[in-house]
Write a protein that holds these residues in place. Structure first.
Motif, PDB file in Angstrom:
ATOM      1  N   SER A 198       2.466 -12.897   2.934  1.00 21.53           N
ATOM      2  CA  SER A 198       1.977 -14.256   3.218  1.00 21.53           C
ATOM      3  C   SER A 198       2.847 -15.261   2.478  1.00 21.53           C
TER       4      SER A 198
ATOM      5  N   ARG B 247      -8.887  -5.539  13.962  1.00 17.85           N
ATOM      6  CA  ARG B 247      -7.730  -4.921  13.326  1.00 17.85           C
ATOM      7  C   ARG B 247      -7.092  -3.847  14.201  1.00 17.85           C
TER       8      ARG B 247
ATOM      9  N   GLU C  23       0.871  -1.174   0.000  1.00 18.06           N
ATOM     10  CA  GLU C  23       0.000   0.000   0.000  1.00 18.06           C
ATOM     11  C   GLU C  23       0.907   1.222   0.000  1.00 18.06           C
TER      12      GLU C  23
ATOM     13  N   VAL D 160      -1.821  -1.970  -4.416  1.00 17.08           N
ATOM     14  CA  VAL D 160      -1.727  -2.855  -5.572  1.00 17.08           C
ATOM     15  C   VAL D 160      -1.986  -4.279  -5.102  1.00 17.08           C
TER      16      VAL D 160
ATOM     17  N   ASN E 287       2.143  -6.115   3.095  1.00 17.28           N
ATOM     18  CA  ASN E 287       1.332  -7.293   3.460  1.00 17.28           C
ATOM     19  C   ASN E 287       2.053  -8.532   2.965  1.00 17.28           C
TER      20      ASN E 287
ATOM     21  N   PHE F  15      -1.736  -8.072  -4.340  1.00 16.75           N
ATOM     22  CA  PHE F  15      -0.506  -8.790  -3.998  1.00 16.75           C
ATOM     23  C   PHE F  15      -0.041  -9.720  -5.107  1.00 16.75           C
TER      24      PHE F  15
HETATM   25  P1  ADP Z   1      -5.776  -2.034   4.582  1.00 15.83           P
HETATM   26  O1  ADP Z   1      -5.710  -0.570   4.178  1.00 15.83           O
HETATM   27  O2  ADP Z   1      -6.959  -2.396   5.358  1.00 15.83           O
HETATM   28  O3  ADP Z   1      -4.514  -2.492   5.224  1.00 15.83           O
HETATM   29  P2  ADP Z   1      -5.864  -2.594   1.737  1.00 15.83           P
HETATM   30  O4  ADP Z   1      -7.032  -3.226   1.101  1.00 15.83           O
HETATM   31  O5  ADP Z   1      -5.579  -1.168   1.479  1.00 15.83           O
HETATM   32  O6  ADP Z   1      -5.948  -2.911   3.277  1.00 15.83           O
HETATM   33  O7  ADP Z   1      -4.561  -3.396   1.315  1.00 15.83           O
HETATM   34  C1  ADP Z   1      -4.418  -4.722   1.570  1.00 15.83           C
HETATM   35  C2  ADP Z   1      -3.240  -5.210   0.775  1.00 15.83           C
HETATM   36  O8  ADP Z   1      -2.959  -6.547   1.183  1.00 15.83           O
HETATM   37  C3  ADP Z   1      -3.458  -5.256  -0.727  1.00 15.83           C
HETATM   38  O9  ADP Z   1      -2.295  -4.892  -1.394  1.00 15.83           O
HETATM   39  C4  ADP Z   1      -3.768  -6.733  -0.937  1.00 15.83           C
HETATM   40  O10 ADP Z   1      -3.500  -7.180  -2.249  1.00 15.83           O
HETATM   41  C5  ADP Z   1      -2.829  -7.361   0.044  1.00 15.83           C
HETATM   42  N1  ADP Z   1      -3.134  -8.754   0.362  1.00 15.83           N
HETATM   43  C6  ADP Z   1      -4.344  -9.367   0.454  1.00 15.83           C
HETATM   44  N2  ADP Z   1      -4.199 -10.688   0.690  1.00 15.83           N
HETATM   45  C7  ADP Z   1      -2.867 -10.939   0.739  1.00 15.83           C
HETATM   46  C8  ADP Z   1      -2.071 -12.099   0.929  1.00 15.83           C
HETATM   47  N3  ADP Z   1      -2.607 -13.298   1.125  1.00 15.83           N
HETATM   48  N4  ADP Z   1      -0.733 -11.955   0.906  1.00 15.83           N
HETATM   49  C9  ADP Z   1      -0.163 -10.759   0.718  1.00 15.83           C
HETATM   50  N5  ADP Z   1      -0.853  -9.652   0.522  1.00 15.83           N
HETATM   51  C10 ADP Z   1      -2.187  -9.719   0.530  1.00 15.83           C
END
Ligand code: ADP
Ligand code: MG
Length: 697
Positions: free
Chosen positions: A332, A441, A201, A282, A330, A284
């Motif tokens: 995983s 969260r 993000e 973007v 993020n 993941f």
């Molecule tokens: P927040 O602002 O609540 O933290 P966002 O929707 O802005 O959440 O961003 C979440 C991010 O996490 C996005 O880039 C999404 O693609 C990523 N994401 C979702 N699932 C996974 C995963 N399994 N592994 C890594 N990244 C992930």
């Protein structure tokens, strides 16, 4: 303009030499051989490079490309490129040429990139080598040049990595190796590769370009070095998620389109907490691809903003007094068939695969907290971390009470099993019932488990995510290696889990990480705080860290040391540029303006008194302005003295000296300047104000 689904589908990835494109354009045997290389990490067969190069060129030229460029990521955390024309004179005419050799290897003068001592002076050449695991793509620059970009690694003559991509590739390999070992012990006989997935993000500020051009501090340093608080900041909480203004929304639409064309799945966009602050997230992808895509995102943010008469500020703290910008990482783990190993499933307490990988990540954070902090350490991020909107410069992990209880239960340490919060009812029947998230969260944690992934929130908005993800993969690989060692020796999975948990539970903290109480508690638990970049860099060159990187073949001792040197060097240079910029702006702009007002007040006072009136207001203001001018000039002289005195030789001690001499003096200068700004007439104040920059767009 309205876009149909087909138009979007055509647009997405149209500039990427993707798997689909390769499948249609490469002979089947070549495509298969390349795939084997990518999927299994096998060595690239040079014979197929010629065929791939020809297909790539044809595809690129059809799209108007005239140049190809080896695109790489030197250790300064940015991207670099050298463009070569396809055009080759031939028999009185021209030929468009791109050979297998040109695809696989390039040469670049490495002497102008930071090498941290890796590049011996007699061997200035650096080599760029095609990373066939990352797709080539086409970039259309606003100036009209269209080029085929080939993601490459960048190394020295002796093969040492001079970039951030090579170590990341090596770390991903190490992670896969160890994860597969653990899976085998847990009865998984088929998984052959495991990779880290990363979703980034990106936060940024958008301001009017005309105002940006009138702030040399923004241009030279990326942040405002002074500026009084405007009457309104972010206290009304009316910016976060607010409706996006027309000008910004048009900007976002263009940004998305540019990103989509390059196969970057920009997914979420919204206004952030501070005025004029925004975010783009973007979707993941594999860690290497995600880091590449983030570089493209940062580049396009700047370019599209410039095209639209705005400036995108990626600095972590462009404005004091409002929130800074970060880059949430993020993270995983998934197998080649897309199974997320960090997915807890319906019954996490019985899911030993999840539990072991989950605890291994937590153990890694505890064991190598300093390295993770280091990966987010920069002179610019120091202004953000520990502020009230950003994580403290100390690692802890949020997992939520529910998971904590489940882990305790699975370890046989507790009878209780968390039953969940059940349903949340909004009380409005038309709104579907929301299920309370078991992991409520937590926004204050530097490292939080958010359902099926971990989110690292320390990284700064301007930083490359490569180093962080190299560290993440390496430290987790190291924990997994230890888990695999024990399982292979016949230890029970639950016993291994229990040991991991009891040894590392101290890093788990589910409360408010911004609170003073937590800092006290963390100290009691023996967690270490790394207040600034200087302390953080020191963790890189400890014997423990060097051994870790060497053990997993991620970085050699000299490569580790070079990275510490590059970071110290960048730290010192950033502070030097900031100090010089401040000196210049104070002498050229702020002091003269303040002295003009001083003079005008003195004249007013004389004239009014000559007319027989009293001048309490003028007298008071004159005293105040004179006092501030005097303080400013005094601290400015101190700063100039420090600039003369301090050496730029790269060392940790020097970095510390710069920090201790320069930053407090700059803060004093700023205080005087900001005080003057609040009393000077607007027509005398020489630069755009915070209010104008933050509330203009
Ligand atoms: P927040 O602002 O609540 O933290 P966002 O929707 O802005 O959440 O961003 C979440 C991010 O996490 C996005 O880039 C999404 O693609 C990523 N994401 C979702 N699932 C996974 C995963 N399994 N592994 C890594 N990244 C992930
Ligand atoms: Mg986030």
């Amino acid at each position: 303009m309205k876009k149909s689904q087909e138009m979007l589908a055509d647009m997405f990835g149209q500039n990427v030499f993707s798997d689909k494109v390769m499948q249609t354009r490469l002979p089947q045997n070549v495509y298969k051989t390349l795939h084997r290389t990518v999927d299994e990490g096998a060595e690239l067969d040079p014979a197929i490079a010629e065929v791939i190069a020809a297909a790539m060129k044809e595809w690129a030229v059809e799209r108007g490309a005239t140049h190809y460029t080896h695109w790489f990521q030197p250790m300064n955390g940015q991207t670099a490129e050298k463009q070569d024309a396809f055009l080759t004179p031939h028999a009185g005419g021209v030929l468009l040429e791109f050979t297998g050799k040109a695809l696989i290897r390039g040469e670049a003068d490495a002497s102008s990139f930071p090498s941290g001592g890796l590049r011996a002076t007699f061997e200035a050449r650096g080599y760029t080598a095609w990373d066939c695991t990352s797709p080539a793509f086409i970039r259309e620059d606003p100036d009209g040049v269209i080029s085929l970009c080939i993601p490459t690694a960048f190394c020295s003559y002796a093969g040492e990595a001079l970039d951030t991509r090579t170590p990341l590739l090596r770390a991903q390999e190490a992670l896969s190796r160890q994860a597969v070992r653990v899976l085998r012990c847990l009865g998984d006989t088929h998984t052959r590769r495991v990779k880290a997935n990363v979703g980034l993000e990106q936060e940024y500020f958008l301001i009017d370009r005309e105002l940006y051009r009138r702030r040399r501090d923004l241009i030279y340093t990326g942040r405002t070095l002074f500026g009084a608080r405007p009457p309104k900041g972010q206290e009304m909480e009316d910016q976060y998620y607010a409706a996006i203004r027309q000008r910004v929304s048009e900007f976002m639409a263009e940004l998305n389109e540019e990103l989509w064309k390059m196969g970057v799945a920009a997914k979420t966009q919204h206004n952030e907490v501070a005025p004029s602050q925004h975010e783009v997230a973007v979707l993941f992808d594999d860690a290497v691809a995600a880091c590449d895509q983030n570089q493209l995102t940062m580049m396009l943010l700047r370019k599209v903003a410039a095209r639209r008469g705005m400036a995108a500020l990626l600095h972590e703290k462009p404005f004091e007094g409002v929130s800074g910008s970060g880059k949430h990482n993020n993270w995983s783990l998934s197998t080649e068939d897309g199974r997320n190993l960090l997915n807890p499933g319906k019954h996490p307490e019985e899911n030993i695969v999840f539990l072991l990988f989950f605890m291994a990540v937590i153990a890694a954070v505890d064991e190598h907290a300093g390295l993770l902090r280091m990966a987010a350490a920069s002179a610019s991020n120091d202004h953000r971390l520990g502020g009230h909107e950003a994580p403290t410069p100390m690692l802890s992990v949020f997992i939520g009470e529910a998971l904590l209880q489940m882990v305790e239960h699975a370890c046989g340490l507790s009878e209780r099993v968390f039953k969940g919060h059940g349903e949340i009812s909004t009380g409005v029947t038309t709104i579907p019932k929301l299920f309370a998230d078991d992991t409520d969260r937590n926004r204050t944690s530097p490292f939080a488990f958010t359902g099926n992934k971990f989110e690292f929130r320390m990284l700064g908005s301007s930083e490359s995510a490569s180093t962080l993800n190299t560290v993440m993969a390496t430290v987790v690989a190291d924990q997994l290696a230890q888990v695999a060692d024990r399982l292979e020796a016949g230890d029970e999975p639950v016993a291994v889990l229990r040991d991991l948990f009891t040894t590392h539970r101290r890093v788990i903290f589910n409360g408010n990480s911004y609170s003073e109480a937590w800092r006290e508690e963390a100290k009691r638990r023996g967690l270490v705080e790394y207040p600034t970049t200087v302390e953080a860099i020191e963790t890189l060159t400890t014997e423990k860290s060097i051994a870790l990187f060497e053990r997993h073949g991620v970085l050699t001792r000299t490569e580790v040391i070079s990275r510490a040197v590059v970071r110290e060097d960048a730290y010192i240079k950033t502070l030097r540029i900031e100090a010089r910029t401040m000196v210049k702006m104070m002498h050229e702009l702020v002091l003269p303006a303040a002295m003009r007002w001083q003079d005008e007040l003195a004249q007013q006072k004389r004239h009014i008194e000559a007319a027989g009136m009293k001048t309490p207001v003028q007298t008071g203001q004159l005293a105040f302005v004179s006092g501030q001018v005097e303080a400013l000039a005094r601290h400015l002289a101190e700063l100039e003295e420090a600039l003369r005195r301090l050496h730029s030789t790269v060392s940790c001690e020097n970095a510390r000296e710069w920090r201790d001499a320069v930053l407090p003096t700059m803060a004093e200068i700023r205080a005087a300047s900001d005080a003057l700004e609040t009393v000077l007439p607007r027509d005398l104040w020489p630069v755009p104000t915070y209010g104008e920059m933050l509330f203009h767009v």
